[in-house]
Design an enzyme around this catalytic site. Structure first.
Site, short mmCIF file in Angstrom:
data_model
loop_
_atom_site.label_atom_id
_atom_site.label_comp_id
_atom_site.label_asym_id
_atom_site.label_seq_id
_atom_site.Cartn_x
_atom_site.Cartn_y
_atom_site.Cartn_z
CG HIS A 153 -41.27 24.90 49.85
ND1 HIS A 153 -42.41 24.13 49.85
CD2 HIS A 153 -41.70 26.19 49.73
CE1 HIS A 153 -43.48 24.90 49.73
NE2 HIS A 153 -43.07 26.17 49.66
CD GLU A 154 -39.59 29.49 50.00
OE1 GLU A 154 -39.90 30.26 49.06
OE2 GLU A 154 -40.44 29.04 50.79
CG HIS B 254 -42.17 28.71 45.41
ND1 HIS B 254 -43.36 28.26 44.90
CD2 HIS B 254 -42.26 28.55 46.76
CE1 HIS B 254 -44.14 27.85 45.89
NE2 HIS B 254 -43.49 28.01 47.02
CD GLU C 278 -46.56 27.68 49.24
OE1 GLU C 278 -45.74 27.13 50.00
OE2 GLU C 278 -46.25 28.61 48.48
#
Length: 634
Positions: free
Chosen positions: A158-159, A162, A236
């Site tokens: 997930h990070e 980003h 998100e």
């Protein structure tokens, strides 16, 4: 959305952020002017208040932006993060580093710096930085203790989304801009807390001014929270979707979200001020903000997107169970069979494809893979890390060995050229480094599989970036001298040296390299032609007709209406020095066409060798279009 669409969206988001910031400033100035006019009745005082308010906001934003010039590591340290050394032997930290290294190699980006917020019991994480070269990922101690490897992988993926999608750059700019519009509130608070003048009659105007500043500052708080909520929530959900695409399973990410919902600590951070400032960057909500101000979608909504049949009542059951027996991530790893993997007990490295193996690719397929790794890429990344061997991996993580190791990768196979390169190294870095580089070349790097060279460099970059600036400047000068020893430089050696230069330069001055491209394809015709000609010639050095066909195939893809003749530059790969900056500054859609054109140039028969695939990955990495470790998809 693919990588290039994400980049375009991030660029539009940057423009919207500036617009919202201007509107917030206008609202604050208007409120200050009305208050000043009400209390003084003077237009002169009102004009002075306008100027003063703008100065306070501008200076506050500039100060905060300047404090973040160091990039992701600065943000992580300011949040109380403790750096995770590359050679750590702590089981939970070793597991974290293994997961991050494998995801980085699968993504085609450098390994970010890692931090742990040791005092935070909640499950949370964030990525910060201006570009992948200076990225830092921080996780809480709660995430390390409570999540198993699958769940930790989901959070880290997930990070990484980003990092790859450009969100990270937008987020760090948001911190700087929002600090300015919160300045009036902060000033009012400090006056009330520390001021002593309020006890006397003379201090009454100051007290009133402080109260007005706090009241007007509330407008800044309102706008700040609204901006963060508007920027963060949709991103998100996109990062969740990217993490699932990458890992090809929802179990890990959903499990992490369930543990956030079922544990008392949740995802909250202890320091409310820090949690408020970086709330838009976190994996889970760091503070209790809801409704219009919520920076994250509701937890149950995020879980249901991963598991449509999920019932919110399950969180209550998990909460009751974990109240007496909290989950232990490392213990769950043992039960799931992950512990041996992170301890290095995998039974030896798996076989890699032959160096002359051919893979079937198409330009659109490769473009879709840019910054979009999938589960098979993650599996191959693990295999590549294992294929390097423990000794070579250990060298890449050693502070004293990383420079000689990268020098060794760049040594020319021709003994005469290598001898001249040695002289350049000795003249700048001394005989010991040159000797160590040649020894590493002899023991570990001669005959190294071409698919392992970039993963090895990726492991080495974080350690390299920790060296003092003067040493790095000397090292970059040494690398440049090695590459330009004579005209007979392989394309891979040249591109790898460029990648080293890019990684170090961007890490030394992160904020200077934070930009969204604005060049159009029609404005860089000659640069396109030069890059395609060099690659076509490198792929067909002894077959000029085939090289010309490859060049024209690539040119047709990116500039179909132009007629630029095939003219390989006399200086060979060194002609690429002039093309990187303008091509790297292309708008996302033009970069997508460029990647497809590069694939056409190296694979006019729609096939590329492992060595050509690694060359393509190197060029794309210099242009900030990271490709997975191997191009074929299972």
């Amino acid at each position: 959305m693919n990588f290039f669409e994400h980049q375009a969206a991030a660029r539009r988001g940057s423009g919207r952020l500036v617009l919202l910031f201007v509107l917030a400033v206008a609202g604050i100035v208007l409120a200050v002017d009305l208050a000043t006019l009400l209390f003084t009745g003077s237009w002169g005082a009102t004009a002075a208040a306008t100027v003063g308010t703008l100065l306070v906001i501008a200076l506050g934003s500039l100060y905060r932006i300047a404090s973040l010039r160091g990039g992701g590591a600065v943000v992580a340290a300011q949040m109380g993060g403790t750096f995770v050394p590359e050679d750590t032997r702590d089981p939970s930290l070793r597991r974290l580093r293994n997961v991050v290294e494998e995801i980085a190699i699968a993504s085609g980006v450098p390994v970010p710096r890692l931090f742990v917020m040791e005092q935070e019991a909640g499950i949370n994480a964030f990525a910060a930085g201006y570009s992948p070269s200076d990225a830092a990922i921080a996780v809480t101690r709660g995430a390390l203790d409570r999540l198993n490897r699958d769940e930790l992988q989901g959070v880290i993926a997930h990070e990484f989304a980003h990092v790859l999608n450009g969100d990270m750059r937008l987020n760090i700019r948001l911190i700087g801009l929002l600090f300015g519009i919160l300045m009036l509130s902060l000033i009012g608070q400090r006056i009330l807390i520390y001021g002593r003048l309020g006890r006397s009659r003379e201090g009454t105007p100051v007290l009133v001014a402080a109260l007005v500043a706090m009241a007007v500052g509330a407008i800044g708080v309102f706008f700040g929270r609204m901006i963060k909520a508007g920027v963060s929530r949709q991103r998100e959900l996109l990062a969740d979707a990217s993490a699932v695409q990458f890992t090809r399973q929802t179990r890990g990410l959903a499990g992490a979200l369930k543990k956030i919902g079922g544990l008392d600590a949740g995802s909250k951070l202890q320091d409310k001020a820090d949690a408020e400032e970086v709330s838009h960057m976190l994996f889970g909500p760091g503070a209790a903000l809801s409704g219009l101000f919520a920076t994250h979608p509701p937890l149950v909504e995020r879980i249901r997107r991963l598991e449509p049949t999920f019932d919110a009542r399950q969180l209550q059951q998990l909460e009751a169970r974990w109240r007496t027996t909290p989950p232990d991530g490392l213990a769950e790893d043992v039960a799931l069979g992950f512990a041996a993997r992170d301890a290095g007990g995998t039974g030896g490295p798996p076989p890699l494809p032959p160096a002359d193996a051919q893979v079937l690719v198409t330009p659109p397929m490769v473009a879709r893979q840019v910054a979009a790794p999938a589960e098979d890429d993650y599996r191959r990344a693990h295999d590549l890390v294992e294929g390097l061997g423990e000794e070579l991996r250990a060298l890449a993580r050693q502070r004293d060995a990383v420079m000689p190791l990268l020098v060794g990768l760049l040594l020319d196979p021709d003994a005469a050229v290598a001898s001249r390169q040695r002289s350049e190294v000795v003249a700048r870095c001394g005989e010991p480094m040159a000797q160590q580089a040649f020894e590493l070349r002899r023991l570990h790097l001669e005959g190294l599989h071409p698919a392992l060279r970039l993963p090895l460099a990726s492991l080495a970059f974080p350690v390299l970036r920790q060296r003092p600036r003067p040493e790095l400047e000397t090292f970059l000068d040494t690398i440049d001298a090695m590459v330009h020893t004579d005209g007979r430089v392989s394309v891979f050696e040249y591109c790898l040296s460029c990648l080293v230069q890019v990684q170090v330069r961007e890490a030394l001055d992160p904020s200077r390299h934070a930009r969204f491209g604005r060049n159009k394809a029609t404005g860089v015709r000659q640069e396109f032609a030069t890059l395609l000609a060099v690659l076509a010639q490198a792929g067909h050095p002894d077959a000029p007709m085939q090289a010309q066909r490859a060049y024209l195939a690539g040119l047709q893809r990116v500039l179909p209406r132009d007629h630029l003749p095939y003219a390989p530059p006399a200086e060979g790969v060194q002609a690429l020095d002039a093309v990187w900056a303008p091509l790297d500054a292309l708008v996302p859609a033009a970069k997508e066409m460029l990647v497809e054109a590069l694939v056409d140039a190296v694979s006019s028969d729609q096939r590329v060798s492992v060595a050509e695939a690694e060359l393509l990955r190197t060029v794309c990495a210099v242009l900030h279009c990271p490709l997975p470790a191997l191009l074929e998809r299972g």
